[in-house]
Scaffold this motif. Structure first.
Motif, PDB file in Angstrom:
ATOM      1  N   MET A 141      34.228  27.415  29.738  1.00  0.00           N
ATOM      2  CA  MET A 141      35.133  28.285  29.002  1.00  0.00           C
ATOM      3  C   MET A 141      36.422  28.451  29.795  1.00  0.00           C
ATOM      4  SD  MET A 141      34.549  32.360  29.599  1.00  0.00           S
ATOM      5  CE  MET A 141      36.281  32.559  29.170  1.00  0.00           C
ATOM      6  N   SER A 142      37.471  28.843  29.104  1.00  0.00           N
ATOM      7  CA  SER A 142      38.745  29.125  29.742  1.00  0.00           C
ATOM      8  C   SER A 142      39.391  30.297  29.024  1.00  0.00           C
ATOM      9  CB  SER A 142      39.664  27.896  29.694  1.00  0.00           C
ATOM     10  OG  SER A 142      40.919  28.178  30.278  1.00  0.00           O
ATOM     11  N   SER A 143      40.144  31.079  29.775  1.00  0.00           N
ATOM     12  CA  SER A 143      40.801  32.243  29.190  1.00  0.00           C
ATOM     13  C   SER A 143      42.106  32.506  29.928  1.00  0.00           C
ATOM     14  CB  SER A 143      39.889  33.470  29.270  1.00  0.00           C
ATOM     15  OG  SER A 143      40.540  34.621  28.772  1.00  0.00           O
ATOM     16  N   ARG A 144      43.046  33.102  29.222  1.00  0.00           N
ATOM     17  CA  ARG A 144      44.282  33.539  29.870  1.00  0.00           C
ATOM     18  C   ARG A 144      43.986  34.728  30.781  1.00  0.00           C
ATOM     19  NH1 ARG A 144      49.113  33.582  25.306  1.00  0.00           N
ATOM     20  NH2 ARG A 144      48.893  31.401  24.649  1.00  0.00           N
ATOM     21  N   VAL A 145      44.802  34.857  31.824  1.00  0.00           N
ATOM     22  CA  VAL A 145      44.681  36.005  32.712  1.00  0.00           C
ATOM     23  C   VAL A 145      46.070  36.532  33.054  1.00  0.00           C
ATOM     24  CG1 VAL A 145      42.512  35.205  33.747  1.00  0.00           C
ATOM     25  CG2 VAL A 145      44.691  34.642  34.852  1.00  0.00           C
ATOM     26  N   VAL A 146      46.091  37.767  33.507  1.00  0.00           N
ATOM     27  CA  VAL A 146      47.270  38.385  34.115  1.00  0.00           C
ATOM     28  C   VAL A 146      46.968  38.531  35.599  1.00  0.00           C
ATOM     29  CG1 VAL A 146      48.667  40.482  34.261  1.00  0.00           C
ATOM     30  CG2 VAL A 146      47.960  39.609  32.024  1.00  0.00           C
ATOM     31  N   VAL A 147      47.905  38.101  36.452  1.00  0.00           N
ATOM     32  CA  VAL A 147      47.692  38.149  37.905  1.00  0.00           C
ATOM     33  C   VAL A 147      48.703  39.093  38.537  1.00  0.00           C
ATOM     34  CG1 VAL A 147      46.762  35.803  37.919  1.00  0.00           C
ATOM     35  CG2 VAL A 147      49.212  36.170  38.337  1.00  0.00           C
ATOM     36  N   GLY A 148      48.636  39.210  39.863  1.00  0.00           N
ATOM     37  CA  GLY A 148      49.485  40.149  40.578  1.00  0.00           C
ATOM     38  C   GLY A 148      50.957  39.785  40.532  1.00  0.00           C
ATOM     39  N   LYS A 149      51.788  40.810  40.549  1.00  0.00           N
ATOM     40  CA  LYS A 149      53.236  40.621  40.622  1.00  0.00           C
ATOM     41  C   LYS A 149      53.602  40.035  41.991  1.00  0.00           C
ATOM     42  CE  LYS A 149      53.599  44.984  39.734  1.00  0.00           C
ATOM     43  NZ  LYS A 149      54.108  46.367  39.505  1.00  0.00           N
ATOM     44  N   PRO A 150      54.780  39.414  42.097  1.00  0.00           N
ATOM     45  CA  PRO A 150      55.177  38.860  43.401  1.00  0.00           C
ATOM     46  C   PRO A 150      55.171  39.884  44.535  1.00  0.00           C
ATOM     47  CG  PRO A 150      56.575  37.961  41.685  1.00  0.00           C
ATOM     48  CD  PRO A 150      55.727  39.021  41.025  1.00  0.00           C
ATOM     49  N   ASP A 151      55.448  41.167  44.230  1.00  0.00           N
ATOM     50  CA  ASP A 151      55.437  42.168  45.295  1.00  0.00           C
ATOM     51  C   ASP A 151      54.058  42.805  45.487  1.00  0.00           C
ATOM     52  OD1 ASP A 151      55.558  43.422  42.868  1.00  0.00           O
ATOM     53  OD2 ASP A 151      56.884  45.037  43.520  1.00  0.00           O
ATOM     54  N   THR A 152      53.110  42.506  44.599  1.00  0.00           N
ATOM     55  CA  THR A 152      51.699  42.912  44.765  1.00  0.00           C
ATOM     56  C   THR A 152      50.831  41.713  44.396  1.00  0.00           C
ATOM     57  OG1 THR A 152      51.666  43.823  42.515  1.00  0.00           O
ATOM     58  CG2 THR A 152      52.105  45.357  44.322  1.00  0.00           C
ATOM     59  N   PRO A 153      50.904  40.647  45.192  1.00  0.00           N
ATOM     60  CA  PRO A 153      50.286  39.377  44.795  1.00  0.00           C
ATOM     61  C   PRO A 153      48.769  39.401  44.834  1.00  0.00           C
ATOM     62  CG  PRO A 153      51.117  39.208  47.016  1.00  0.00           C
ATOM     63  CD  PRO A 153      51.563  40.556  46.516  1.00  0.00           C
ATOM     64  N   THR A 154      48.181  38.529  44.033  1.00  0.00           N
ATOM     65  CA  THR A 154      46.738  38.302  44.074  1.00  0.00           C
ATOM     66  C   THR A 154      46.424  37.401  45.258  1.00  0.00           C
ATOM     67  OG1 THR A 154      46.595  38.481  41.673  1.00  0.00           O
ATOM     68  CG2 THR A 154      44.773  37.396  42.782  1.00  0.00           C
ATOM     69  N   THR A 155      45.472  37.794  46.073  1.00  0.00           N
ATOM     70  CA  THR A 155      45.104  37.033  47.269  1.00  0.00           C
ATOM     71  C   THR A 155      44.383  35.744  46.885  1.00  0.00           C
ATOM     72  OG1 THR A 155      44.837  39.140  48.408  1.00  0.00           O
ATOM     73  CG2 THR A 155      43.973  37.191  49.503  1.00  0.00           C
ATOM     74  N   VAL A 156      44.629  34.684  47.644  1.00  0.00           N
ATOM     75  CA  VAL A 156      43.975  33.386  47.452  1.00  0.00           C
ATOM     76  C   VAL A 156      42.784  33.318  48.411  1.00  0.00           C
ATOM     77  CG1 VAL A 156      44.246  30.886  47.562  1.00  0.00           C
ATOM     78  CG2 VAL A 156      46.151  32.320  46.769  1.00  0.00           C
ATOM     79  N   PHE A 157      41.587  33.276  47.869  1.00  0.00           N
ATOM     80  CA  PHE A 157      40.388  33.232  48.699  1.00  0.00           C
ATOM     81  C   PHE A 157      39.191  32.847  47.837  1.00  0.00           C
ATOM     82  CE2 PHE A 157      40.236  37.297  46.715  1.00  0.00           C
ATOM     83  CZ  PHE A 157      38.933  37.775  46.757  1.00  0.00           C
ATOM     84  N   SER A 158      38.047  32.660  48.468  1.00  0.00           N
ATOM     85  CA  SER A 158      36.804  32.320  47.783  1.00  0.00           C
ATOM     86  C   SER A 158      35.732  33.341  48.145  1.00  0.00           C
ATOM     87  CB  SER A 158      36.325  30.917  48.172  1.00  0.00           C
ATOM     88  OG  SER A 158      37.228  29.924  47.731  1.00  0.00           O
ATOM     89  N   ASP A 159      34.842  33.613  47.197  1.00  0.00           N
ATOM     90  CA  ASP A 159      33.764  34.568  47.426  1.00  0.00           C
ATOM     91  C   ASP A 159      32.656  34.281  46.420  1.00  0.00           C
ATOM     92  OD1 ASP A 159      32.334  37.042  48.219  1.00  0.00           O
ATOM     93  OD2 ASP A 159      34.275  37.560  49.096  1.00  0.00           O
ATOM     94  N   ARG A 160      31.789  35.253  46.213  1.00  0.00           N
ATOM     95  CA  ARG A 160      30.714  35.116  45.224  1.00  0.00           C
ATOM     96  C   ARG A 160      30.679  36.358  44.339  1.00  0.00           C
ATOM     97  NH1 ARG A 160      27.132  30.924  46.073  1.00  0.00           N
ATOM     98  NH2 ARG A 160      27.306  29.877  48.097  1.00  0.00           N
ATOM     99  N   MET A 161      30.730  36.145  43.039  1.00  0.00           N
ATOM    100  CA  MET A 161      30.595  37.248  42.100  1.00  0.00           C
ATOM    101  C   MET A 161      29.142  37.685  42.093  1.00  0.00           C
ATOM    102  SD  MET A 161      31.590  37.360  38.044  1.00  0.00           S
ATOM    103  CE  MET A 161      33.320  37.042  38.379  1.00  0.00           C
ATOM    104  N   ARG A 162      28.916  39.024  42.182  1.00  0.00           N
ATOM    105  CA  ARG A 162      27.557  39.527  42.341  1.00  0.00           C
ATOM    106  C   ARG A 162      27.097  40.416  41.185  1.00  0.00           C
ATOM    107  NH1 ARG A 162      25.936  37.983  47.287  1.00  0.00           N
ATOM    108  NH2 ARG A 162      27.590  37.362  48.738  1.00  0.00           N
ATOM    109  N   TYR A 163      28.000  41.170  40.582  1.00  0.00           N
ATOM    110  CA  TYR A 163      27.567  42.042  39.498  1.00  0.00           C
ATOM    111  C   TYR A 163      28.729  42.344  38.554  1.00  0.00           C
ATOM    112  CZ  TYR A 163      29.540  45.815  42.468  1.00  0.00           C
ATOM    113  OH  TYR A 163      30.343  46.609  43.244  1.00  0.00           O
ATOM    114  N   VAL A 164      28.364  42.870  37.390  1.00  0.00           N
ATOM    115  CA  VAL A 164      29.330  43.251  36.372  1.00  0.00           C
ATOM    116  C   VAL A 164      29.180  44.748  36.113  1.00  0.00           C
ATOM    117  CG1 VAL A 164      30.057  42.944  33.966  1.00  0.00           C
ATOM    118  CG2 VAL A 164      29.282  40.962  35.313  1.00  0.00           C
TER     119      VAL A 164
END
Length: 626
Positions: free
Chosen positions: A440-463
């Motif tokens: 699946m694919s979906s559009r997203v909204v990410v962080g503004k340039p002055d509050t950027p979204t960090t680039v990293f990897s992890d594991r999703m654990r719960y909803v």
């Protein structure tokens, strides 16, 4: 933005293994002092002194520490208590003090039997030879008190009984590499000093026997790795600063064998480390990059490449294995082919049309038809010369962007997980992947340039279903505290705990997190969530959040990661907050790729919303000219 955590690291957050010198020395100790197999390879198991099988030298290294300080003449000694020649003098005294101090109580007992007091030396004298397997002759150990590695590593030449001068020549060549190599660092941000020590340790364990070169020139393995190193530019790697062997004419004397062997070993290490991400430290490019690439260990790179059935293929495998990287590599090839085919006056280049910096001509200066003809001819002449230049500039910009994105791929985990989630910040998209298939694919909204979204990897654990929102302190300070009464009127819960203002928004249709939040606890306070601000997904430029990632179709994402049918999810929405753990943690990768190849094979370009591609490209360009 918080610094990456140092303990309990998440998926893909790995530290760089830059082969500290003590590890290299530890790997060489068994071969030089304990009679290990001289023809073997450096074992990856020898990562700590505790891992090394017992032998006389190791027993002394592990002896109890003295209660008081070492005598002055011991403190002035080289700190590595093994006779390792050049490796010993390359050692960092502070880092290896722990290896020197245990010898304080035992040095008095190390005078060889039958020797006089005058024969005693401050350092323990190891056995006179290293005994390899029956097929390998003994290799004498260099003298610890010499200023350079002397030509004492002499063995019998096979089938002649005469001394084999190659090990001695190898020791001298390694001495020059380790102690007198003053070239620019070919690893970029990598530790070239430690890498050189690892090269020396690799050959010390082998009894200073070459792998890639013999008297007749390059061996089969040598030709394979030399060919792969020559293809380094196809992966955007730069090994031009290394003096690699070009044409070797047989017969080669021992010095020529050793020089070519050490040069090729340096090339193998430089290629492997660059390919695995040594050139740039991502967190030094920008704090937005929290990724920690696993740079190849130089000793392991040499050992694994030398032991491989196809050394060239093993060396190439240090590059990222992901399909996205391989597709960019192919795109780079096409760009280079197109650039090679372009020539001045090329009509295809002229088809670019009007060039923005073309000169303007005034009809006032030219009269009649002749004037108009002259103007047209002048303009065509300019385009014929300028359009190819513009095409070359555009091609150079495209190439630089591709190379930058290939470099960013080197910072991704090599094993990203078969089933995984990928968020590409510049593409403003999230995708659930099963291998190379998009679920699946979906559009997203990410962080503004002055509050950027960090680039990293992890594991999703719960909803979180029907989540409440604990407002971050930064948002409270900037946006809520000045209008506290207004937010209280909107239903926000406000209280003060220990002098700290706490603001919470309870679950509901207007909650900033919507009805679903996808949690992968991390030091960056980044997660995916629903949003009531649905109108933002219609924007082309969707860098609009405080850093978290808002998902246009969170219901579908929840159904997939929880393995729930739509009806079950619908029944759960509404009411109090609920935590539901995933059947198994799911790898999630927050990525930054402005250039990528789509399913149709088309090279796509996305806006460089944080300016990171441009910064990586600029640094790579600077390094390639060093």
């Amino acid at each position: 933005m918080n610094a990456p955590r140092k303990g309990n690291m998440g998926f893909g957050q790995r530290t760089r293994r830059l082969a500290p010198l003590q590890v290299c020395v530890a790997a060489a100790v068994p071969g030089l002092a304990g009679g290990a197999v001289a023809g073997g390879l450096v074992s990856r198991a020898l990562s700590r002194l505790a891992d090394i099988p017992a032998n006389p030298l190791i027993e002394r290294l592990n002896a109890p520490r003295p209660n008081g300080p070492l005598p002055a003449h011991y403190r002035s000694m080289p700190v590595v208590p093994a006779d390792l020649g050049a490796f010993q003098r390359l050692a960092d005294r502070d880092a290896l003090t722990a290896l020197a101090t245990p010898l304080g109580e035992t040095l008095a007992d190390t005078t060889p039997p039958g020797a006089t007091a005058a024969d005693a030396t401050p350092a323990w004298s190891p056995p006179p030879t290293v005994v390899g397997p029956s097929s390998a002759p003994p290799v004498p150990i260099p003298n610890a008190n010499s200023d350079s590695v002397p030509p004492t590593a002499v063995v019998a030449a096979p089938g002649t009984g005469a001394p084999d001068p190659v090990p001695a020549a190898m020791a001298e060549a390694l001495d020059r590499l380790i102690l007198r190599d003053d070239r620019a660092n070919p690893l970029g941000a990598g530790d070239w000093g430690a890498a050189r020590a690892a090269i020396g340790a690799f050959y010390a364990v082998r009894g200073f026997q070459p792998v890639w070169v013999d008297g007749d020139g390059l061996t089969t393995a040598g030709r394979a790795v030399a060919a792969q190193i020559a293809r380094a530019p196809q992966d955007g790697l730069t090994v031009s600063g290394l003096s690699l062997p070009r044409k070797l004419s047989a017969p080669l004397d021992p010095a020529a064998v050793a020089a070519a062997e050490v040069a090729l070993a340096s090339g193998v290490v430089a290629y492997a480390e660059q390919a695995s991400g040594s050139r740039l430290a991502p967190w030094r490019v920008s704090p937005v990059f929290a990724a920690r690439p696993e740079v190849a260990d130089p000793g392991e790179a040499l050992a694994e490449t030398a032991a491989a059935s196809d050394p060239g293929a093993r060396l190439a495998a240090f590059n990222p294995p992901q399909k996205g990287y391989q597709a960019l590599r192919e795109a780079l090839r096409r760009v280079d082919e197109r650039a090679e085919g372009a020539t001045p006056g090329d009509n295809a280049a002229a088809d670019l049309g009007a060039v923005s910096d073309a000169p303007a001509f005034s009809d006032d200066a030219l009269v009649g038809a002749a004037a108009r003809t002259a103007k047209a001819r002048a303009h065509r002449s300019y385009l014929a010369s300028a359009a190819p230049a513009a095409a070359r500039r555009a091609s150079a910009r495209e190439r630089a962007a591709i190379l930058a994105n290939m470099e960013i791929w080197r910072w991704e985990p090599r094993d990203m997980g078969e089933r995984r989630i990928e968020v590409n910040i510049p593409d403003f998209s999230v995708a659930v992947m099963d291998g190379d298939r998009m679920v699946m694919s979906s559009r997203v909204v990410v962080g503004k340039p002055d509050t950027p979204t960090t680039v990293f990897s992890d594991r999703m654990r719960y909803v979180l279903i029907n989540p409440s929102w604990e407002v971050p302190d930064s948002i409270i300070k900037k946006e809520i505290a000045p209008r506290l009464a207004h937010f209280t009127h909107l239903g926000y819960e406000v209280k003060t705990v220990g002098g700290r203002l706490i603001v919470r928004q309870p679950p509901g249709d207007d909650n900033a997190l919507g009805r679903l939040a996808f949690m992968f606890p991390n030091d960056h306070a980044i997660y995916l969530h629903d949003t009531p601000a649905r109108q933002l997904f219609a924007e082309d430029m969707r860098a609009l959040s405080h850093g978290c990632v808002r998902v246009e179709d969170p219901e579908r994402l929840a159904e997939i990661v929880l393995n729930w049918p739509e009806s079950r999810l619908e029944a759960a929405i509404g009411g109090p907050e609920r935590t539901v753990f995933l059947p198994r943690p799911l790898p999630i990768h927050i990525e930054y790729f402005t250039e990528f190849v789509d399913a149709d094979g088309t090279l796509e370009e996305r806006p460089d919303v944080y300016g990171l591609t441009q910064k990586v490209a600029r640094i790579l360009s600077t390094k390639s000219q060093d």
